[in-house]
Design an enzyme around this catalytic site. Sequence first.
Site, PDB file in Angstrom:
ATOM      1  N   ALA A   3       0.804  -1.226   0.000  1.00  0.00           N
ATOM      2  CA  ALA A   3       0.000   0.000   0.000  1.00  0.00           C
ATOM      3  C   ALA A   3       0.838   1.277   0.000  1.00  0.00           C
ATOM      4  O   ALA A   3       0.635   2.146  -0.869  1.00  0.00           O
ATOM      5  CB  ALA A   3      -0.976  -0.032   1.179  1.00  0.00           C
ATOM      6  N   ARG A  41      -5.604  -0.024  -8.638  1.00  0.00           N
ATOM      7  CA  ARG A  41      -5.893  -1.041  -7.618  1.00  0.00           C
ATOM      8  C   ARG A  41      -6.881  -0.451  -6.611  1.00  0.00           C
ATOM      9  O   ARG A  41      -6.664   0.628  -6.083  1.00  0.00           O
ATOM     10  CB  ARG A  41      -4.602  -1.511  -6.936  1.00  0.00           C
ATOM     11  CG  ARG A  41      -3.656  -2.128  -7.992  1.00  0.00           C
ATOM     12  CD  ARG A  41      -2.649  -3.072  -7.434  1.00  0.00           C
ATOM     13  NE  ARG A  41      -3.256  -4.170  -6.720  1.00  0.00           N
ATOM     14  CZ  ARG A  41      -2.564  -4.923  -5.851  1.00  0.00           C
ATOM     15  NH1 ARG A  41      -1.293  -4.657  -5.617  1.00  0.00           N
ATOM     16  NH2 ARG A  41      -3.146  -5.925  -5.246  1.00  0.00           N
ATOM     17  N   ASP A  71      -3.626  -2.582   4.068  1.00  0.00           N
ATOM     18  CA  ASP A  71      -3.856  -1.851   2.828  1.00  0.00           C
ATOM     19  C   ASP A  71      -4.915  -0.777   2.999  1.00  0.00           C
ATOM     20  O   ASP A  71      -4.973   0.190   2.249  1.00  0.00           O
ATOM     21  CB  ASP A  71      -4.228  -2.818   1.709  1.00  0.00           C
ATOM     22  CG  ASP A  71      -3.044  -3.683   1.349  1.00  0.00           C
ATOM     23  OD1 ASP A  71      -2.764  -4.635   2.104  1.00  0.00           O
ATOM     24  OD2 ASP A  71      -2.355  -3.380   0.357  1.00  0.00           O
TER      25      ASP A  71
END
Lengths: 357, 357
Positions: free
Chosen positions: A47, A85, A233
Amino acid sequence: MIRPVEWRNGAVVLLDQRLLPGQEVYRVYRDHKEVAKAIKDMVVRGAPAIGVTAAMGIALGMKTSRSRDLRRTFDAICKRFAATRPTAVNLFWAIDRMRNAFDEIADRSPEVVREVLRQEALTIHEEDIANNRALGGFGASLLPRKGTVLTHCNAGALATAGYGTALGVIRAAHESGKKLTVLADETRPFLQGARLTAWELKKDRIPVTVITDNMSGHLFKTGAIDAVVVGADRIAANGDAANKIGTYMVAVLAARHKIPFYVAAPVSTVDPNSPTGDDIPIEERPSREVTHILGEPITPRGVKVANPAFDVTPNDLITAIITDRGVAKRPYKRSLAKLLRSPAQAKKQRAKPSTRP
Amino acid sequence: MIRPVEWRNGAVVLLDQRLLPGQEVYRVYRDHKEVAKAIKDMVVRGAPAIGVTAAMGIALGMKTSRSRDLRRTFDAICKRFAATRPTAVNLFWAIDRMRNAFDEIADRSPEVVREVLRQEALTIHEEDIANNRALGGFGASLLPRKGTVLTHCNAGALATAGYGTALGVIRAAHESGKKLTVLADETRPFLQGARLTAWELKKDRIPVTVITDNMSGHLFKTGAIDAVVVGADRIAANGDAANKIGTYMVAVLAARHKIPFYVAAPVSTVDPNSPTGDDIPIEERPSREVTHILGEPITPRGVKVANPAFDVTPNDLITAIITDRGVAKRPYKRSLAKLLRSPAQAKKQRAKPSTRP
């Protein structure tokens, strides 16, 4: 020091994590579209590293654009990165920071805009390393003086601008003289643990043992694990934490065996717009990551697979959340809100149009 | 029908499960030492299949021996097979059955001894298939009419003489018209689920979805799993069940989400000499199974790994144990003892010198 992402000579340079540990290859990107594709294809992952890479990619896109409509160009570039993402909130946080920087100087000359955005991306990069070191310091004291720490996936230098979150805590504890051995879940399907965590820790001479993801239960049961530290994340406002698929199972086993389970992440991973874990989108990745390993098939041809990339660990299974601004404890809604309001990034938290989906 | 082990033209024939699903190769063994090595190297695997293969290997060893001291030869052959794999109790059970048969005719001519042992091995083979069908019948009624069943590793036709234990239950339910989808854990490191369970079920046109071992927690949480059925390599007298590494984690997650967790195994898997799971030896397999996939390294060179091949699920996490003689429920000490005493194998249960370590 391991540098998975850097700005060098006007280009973005990424260490291709798909090739580790066999090959250490640095790819030079001069086109922001290729940087976005690299995030999607997991050349870079983790992340915080995704956030830093997106910021640099935006700066690169603005630098190479010949359009005279700076805002339209900027919006299109941000949109492209936001679509790479869905789960890691640091991506949207980094895009928001770049947007804030842009908004403040949007009416200046293209040269000034480009330079300010480049500087902002470099600042995000430097801050991430500094934040990880601060986070590591807060977390190190929570680990035992001697023992075995389990980690899942790679929340190390490779997942950040450098140093790492979960591995940053372990590094800081190691640097302070604690005698730790790391158990690294191999982390199927992408094998971040077997390939990346093992590679990083070997480089730093921190003892590491790789296990398959289904072994930790047995090792919890035999008393072989003293603590768990993982990254995240996205952390919901109530402390529910999305992290690499499999984290939830580890957390359930840790709770059963009364072993502390720590989540380590910068406050930029906390998403005040996700009240609970149910509000966090879970990315479904391509089938081929499960059906093939190193390009070779392991399943019968045409067999159906599932590939959710993340799961959510509910806040009651988390002993503490270690951030760059201190350690949050239950109830997380209050402790995380307090950390988010603390001074370090107060300026950046001002309401601005958000890119979050 | 899938036949992983057979006696054909005076030789033992094994389907090389290491090459599935890519290649379907049958290896012909005329030397019992090679059969023992094949068990150790996992050409054949699965507790019941190991038992059947050892019985055939012993018959083969006696057939090809030129020694005149039959008992000494027999003891040496049994010792070799007993040393192949430590956890699956069916191995020792099969050796004991061959020893009982031998003891009854040890004073007869070598020709008679060889023929009786060959017959006993064939009987064990046939009984295993019949037992699996009986077991499947008992278990099928426990599964929902419609839904998703998770299984771990391969407890199918490939793990037995044919039909399977856990997959036998699923097959029987499917044959009875139940609409089931199977979720197959890929089962690292040997990938029995991705390679073998998926291959078997595809052949039988039973819908199957492969997942990595760390995904089931997320799927339990999202309500995608209705029941779990797994096999066992050894069941202690109190119902604690040793099975492929990772089973324990699945059982803990199933219990957390109140999903029934069934163990399916013939009574030959129950070991009255292991009072609890703590008495079951856990095999540690070679590192290379974890560090390499399809011959290619996935970890940095020289990294340490652990490779326990099994774990033990405590009896309180098991909803029921499905055997070829009926379904055992808690308290298992009593229900399993009752099944062990039931008629089918009463003759074989008479005390005889044991090969168990």
